[in-house]
Design a protein around this motif. Structure first.
Motif, PDB file in Angstrom:
ATOM      1  N   GLU A 263     -10.470 -21.678  60.874  1.00 53.08           N
ATOM      2  CA  GLU A 263     -10.766 -20.504  61.687  1.00 53.08           C
ATOM      3  C   GLU A 263     -10.245 -19.234  61.028  1.00 53.08           C
ATOM      4  O   GLU A 263     -10.914 -18.187  61.024  1.00 53.08           O
ATOM      5  N   ALA A 264      -9.042 -19.311  60.436  1.00 49.15           N
ATOM      6  CA  ALA A 264      -8.474 -18.140  59.757  1.00 49.15           C
ATOM      7  C   ALA A 264      -9.343 -17.736  58.565  1.00 49.15           C
ATOM      8  O   ALA A 264      -9.577 -16.544  58.319  1.00 49.15           O
ATOM      9  N   GLU A 265      -9.810 -18.715  57.804  1.00 45.03           N
ATOM     10  CA  GLU A 265     -10.704 -18.413  56.682  1.00 45.03           C
ATOM     11  C   GLU A 265     -11.998 -17.769  57.178  1.00 45.03           C
ATOM     12  O   GLU A 265     -12.513 -16.816  56.580  1.00 45.03           O
ATOM     13  N   ARG A 266     -12.523 -18.283  58.260  1.00 47.41           N
ATOM     14  CA  ARG A 266     -13.767 -17.715  58.794  1.00 47.41           C
ATOM     15  C   ARG A 266     -13.565 -16.264  59.190  1.00 47.41           C
ATOM     16  O   ARG A 266     -14.413 -15.393  58.917  1.00 47.41           O
ATOM     17  N   VAL A 267     -12.456 -15.977  59.876  1.00 44.64           N
ATOM     18  CA  VAL A 267     -12.174 -14.606  60.312  1.00 44.64           C
ATOM     19  C   VAL A 267     -12.095 -13.670  59.108  1.00 44.64           C
ATOM     20  O   VAL A 267     -12.677 -12.571  59.097  1.00 44.64           O
TER      21      VAL A 267
ATOM     22  N   ALA B  84      -5.816 -10.349  58.871  1.00 41.89           N
ATOM     23  CA  ALA B  84      -6.441 -10.968  60.046  1.00 41.89           C
ATOM     24  C   ALA B  84      -6.363 -12.481  59.977  1.00 41.89           C
ATOM     25  O   ALA B  84      -6.140 -13.160  60.993  1.00 41.89           O
ATOM     26  N   ALA B  85      -6.568 -13.051  58.776  1.00 44.42           N
ATOM     27  CA  ALA B  85      -6.474 -14.499  58.602  1.00 44.42           C
ATOM     28  C   ALA B  85      -5.068 -14.995  58.918  1.00 44.42           C
ATOM     29  O   ALA B  85      -4.878 -16.026  59.598  1.00 44.42           O
ATOM     30  N   ARG B  86      -4.069 -14.276  58.400  1.00 44.43           N
ATOM     31  CA  ARG B  86      -2.686 -14.681  58.635  1.00 44.43           C
ATOM     32  C   ARG B  86      -2.333 -14.639  60.124  1.00 44.43           C
ATOM     33  O   ARG B  86      -1.713 -15.572  60.656  1.00 44.43           O
ATOM     34  N   GLU B  87      -2.724 -13.556  60.789  1.00 48.31           N
ATOM     35  CA  GLU B  87      -2.415 -13.437  62.207  1.00 48.31           C
ATOM     36  C   GLU B  87      -3.174 -14.487  63.030  1.00 48.31           C
ATOM     37  O   GLU B  87      -2.647 -15.025  64.007  1.00 48.31           O
ATOM     38  N   THR B  88      -4.413 -14.760  62.620  1.00 45.54           N
ATOM     39  CA  THR B  88      -5.186 -15.804  63.325  1.00 45.54           C
ATOM     40  C   THR B  88      -4.492 -17.146  63.223  1.00 45.54           C
ATOM     41  O   THR B  88      -4.378 -17.897  64.213  1.00 45.54           O
ATOM     42  N   LEU B  89      -4.009 -17.484  62.026  1.00 47.82           N
ATOM     43  CA  LEU B  89      -3.322 -18.759  61.822  1.00 47.82           C
ATOM     44  C   LEU B  89      -2.052 -18.829  62.659  1.00 47.82           C
ATOM     45  O   LEU B  89      -1.779 -19.831  63.335  1.00 47.82           O
ATOM     46  N   VAL B  90      -1.276 -17.751  62.653  1.00 49.00           N
ATOM     47  CA  VAL B  90      -0.023 -17.727  63.402  1.00 49.00           C
ATOM     48  C   VAL B  90      -0.273 -17.826  64.902  1.00 49.00           C
ATOM     49  O   VAL B  90       0.373 -18.589  65.622  1.00 49.00           O
ATOM     50  N   GLU B  91      -1.236 -17.041  65.377  1.00 49.47           N
ATOM     51  CA  GLU B  91      -1.500 -17.012  66.813  1.00 49.47           C
ATOM     52  C   GLU B  91      -2.168 -18.297  67.301  1.00 49.47           C
ATOM     53  O   GLU B  91      -1.858 -18.799  68.388  1.00 49.47           O
TER      54      GLU B  91
END
Length: 661
Positions: free
Chosen positions: A288-292, A341-348
């Motif tokens: 999902e993070a990669e997609r974002v 955005a990818a990093r924050e998506t992964l964390v969240e």
């Protein structure tokens, strides 16, 4: 307690019983379910063993139900009780009740029976009981994420016996310990000599671990409570519905059980749930993070016009540069925003806390398209999350196991009391269904008032009540189908229930204590010479065994059928004379009452079930025997009816026949 001293317990059975946690206690309590957990012992055999232990404790070697018909009456009485149980345990437990000759045994059961008859077998209690069964121990529990380690062979052997759920390893030095730590999440070292050694991994020095196995394997406690969770919850409901005093805080128990899953895992802890979800969802979160990130870059590229001068293009080609260099030069800010955005998506998505810094390194600063994660960083993140999850799970297991371990003994009592309540409620329902009362125990013979038999093939409400009292030796006469055999069955049932310590189906009853109930049912056809001789031997032994110290109640149904009527009358007269001489109590049903009384050298009481006449082809009968009255036969009643109904000439014929009776 010497187990082999119990009737029916040999060396092999004693060895099997010794494997139980508390075989002596189970035998003392008559705990059939616990005894049946021993290897090779069925519930039926467990009941027999429990009865044997009870007999030994009361020094009760007698066998009241001395004949097959008497034993059949006992089995029918037992079945009526068992039909009113909810649990298999109670049904098995009732088999430890038996007609006893020991006054102390009878009184002990009578005391419990009186309490049981006051209980209310409400539907709510019985519904709750449906979920209760004896507690069971988990089998084949294996813990594979930790091990015990020691360098001492004797400690190694003790550890394998004390904590069989985990592997035990022999180690030589710190190096071999470190190797173990790489293969196990936790290594518990039993040797204090390793204290202070610098070791990698989760290596714990706990020399006293064998004294408290639950500190090493909290799963042992949790597995027991998980396996028995439904039963414990049902037992708690039983206590609430029945108003029983619980041996533990039911709220605390139910709260602890609510935190336990059926597989022994802890549930309801938010932090453990967060870490578990993170481990399970990490691959999906990375995708999902990669997609974002890639969607962000794609939108940025589509929205911008990028112009490259020819000299710049040649320069990029000469340097072998590709799209990465183009991104760095023209879309550096957009790439940084996409990676952020990818990093924050992964964390969240994973709800990360302590491992945020690792997660952010999963996407590098060097521009690439498509944006991809660093697998080595994700593996590191997975390892950290798994370790954190396992640590949290272990902490929660230790905490919950500590709470539950202290409740173990109380929980055993909780379930035992619920199961024993089912025994009491079966007695209460039996007493209510058949309008029972507690009989008086003592005196000679028996006396019953308003007694009705639940053994008849008619609804209990339709059974006519019977009054009957006998002391000494009595002949019972009566018309065919007048209820003579039913009265013998009823008397036998009342006597058996009384000596079991249970209520009887009567308004009032008194039963003299007996050492034996000798009940002889009607034989089918005349016996041959061998069988006839054997029957006479039985009665010969019976008449000589009766004494003041060994009272016997004899019930006999139409003994005259064993041989010719004339000989039968002589034989029965002799048997009754012998029983009368020994002050025995006996009821002999016979159609030869008049002949027997004339033959006997002793006065023999004769009672009769009086038939008042015939109406519409049916006998009108008073089922209660009339003292001192010889009942008229069915043929006599028919002749009398014809004499009353026919014309003068025919009436004279029937009158002459009537005079022959």
């Amino acid at each position: 307690m010497e187990l082999t001293s119990i009737p029916g317990v040999g060396e092999k059975t004693a060895d099997a019983l010794q494997d139980l946690d508390d075989p002596e206690g189970a035998l003392e309590r008559g705990d059939v379910a616990a005894l049946a957990r021993a290897s090779g012992i069925s519930p039926g055999r467990a009941a027999r063993i429990a009865r044997g232990a009870i007999r030994r404790n009361y020094d009760d070697a007698g066998n009241i139900t001395a004949t097959p018909p008497a034993r059949n009456i006992y089995q029918e009485a037992l079945s009526l009780l068992q039909e009113r149980t909810v649990t298999d345990y109670a049904s098995q437990r009732l088999e430890t009740l038996y007609p006893s000759a020991a006054r102390t045994r009878i009184e002990d059961v009578r005391e419990r029976t009186r309490t049981a008859m006051e209980r209310d077998p409400s539907p709510a209690v019985r519904d709750a009981l449906a979920g209760v069964e004896p507690l069971s121990e988990p089998t084949d529990l294996r813990i594979r994420d930790r091990c015990l380690a020691t360098r001492d062979a004797e400690t190694y052997a003790k550890a394998r016996e004390a904590i069989p759920e985990v592997s035990v390893e022999l180690v030589e030095d710190a190096r071999t310990l470190s190797e173990l730590a790489r293969g196990y999440a936790t290594v518990v070292v039993l040797d204090e000599s390793f204290a202070g050694t610098d070791l990698e991994g989760d290596v714990r020095i706990e020399p006293d671990a064998l004294d408290d196995p639950s500190s090493v394997v909290p799963e042992r406690t949790l597995a027991f409570f998980a396996q028995n969770r439904d039963t414990l919850q049902a037992a708690a409901r039983v206590h609430r519905q029945a108003g029983l005093d619980a041996p533990c805080d039911l709220g605390a128990l139910e709260s602890a059980l609510s935190r336990l899953d059926t597989d022994g895992e802890v549930r309801g802890d938010e932090e453990l749930d967060r870490l578990t979800d993170a481990v399970n969802d990490i691959d999906a979160a990375v995708s999902e993070a990669e997609r974002v990130a890639n969607d962000h870059l794609r939108e940025a590229i589509e929205e911008r016009d990028v112009t490259i001068e020819g000299t710049d293009l040649l320069s990029l080609v000469e340097r072998g540069a590709g799209v990465d260099s183009l991104l760095q030069r023209e879309l550096a800010d957009e790439y940084d925003a996409a990676v952020a955005a990818a990093r924050e998506t992964l964390v969240e998505t994973l709800g990360l806390r302590d491992t945020k810094s690792i997660a952010r390194r999963a996407f590098g600063d060097e521009p690439t398209y498509p944006v991809e994660h660093d697998e080595s960083v994700i593996n590191r993140l997975r390892t950290e999350l798994t370790a954190a999850r396992d640590r949290r799970a272990t902490e929660q297991k230790h905490e919950l196991a500590a709470d539950l371990a202290g409740m173990r003994e109380d929980c055993e009592q909780l379930v035992e009391r619920a199961l024993e309540l089912d025994v009491d409620l079966a007695i209460a329902r039996f007493a209510a269904d058949f309008d029972c009362t507690m009989p008086a125990l003592g005196g000679e013979g028996f006396a019953i008032e308003g007694a009705r038999s639940p053994l008849l093939d008619v609804p209990f409400e339709a059974v006519e009540p019977v009054d009957y009292e006998v002391t000494g030796v009595t002949l019972l006469s009566g018309v065919n189908s007048g209820g003579k055999t039913s009265i013998l069955d009823l008397v036998a049932l009342v006597v058996v229930l009384t000596h079991m310590g249970l209520p009887v189906p009567a308004e009032r009853a008194r039963v003299g204590r007996v050492a034996e109930l000798q009940y002889y049912a009607k034989t089918q056809g005349t016996l041959d010479a061998g069988a006839f001789e054997s029957t006479l031997r039985e009665f010969g032994e019976l008449t000589t065994s009766v004494s003041e110290d060994r009272p016997v109640l004899v019930l006999v149904d139409e003994l005259e059928s064993i041989t010719e009527p004339g000989a039968s009358a002589n034989i029965m007269a002799g048997i009754l004379e012998a029983l009368a001489d020994r002050d025995a109590t006996a009821v002999f049903v016979s159609h030869l009452a008049s002949e027997i009384r004339e033959t006997a050298a002793t006065d023999i009481a004769v009672d009769g079930i009086a038939a008042e006449g015939i109406e519409d082809g049916e006998l009108l009968v008073d089922r209660s025997p009339v003292k001192g009255q010889l009942a008229r036969s069915t043929p006599e009643l028919i002749v009398e009816k014809l004499a009353d109904e026919e014309a003068d000439e025919d009436a004279a014929f029937y009158q002459s026949l009537l005079e022959k009776f």
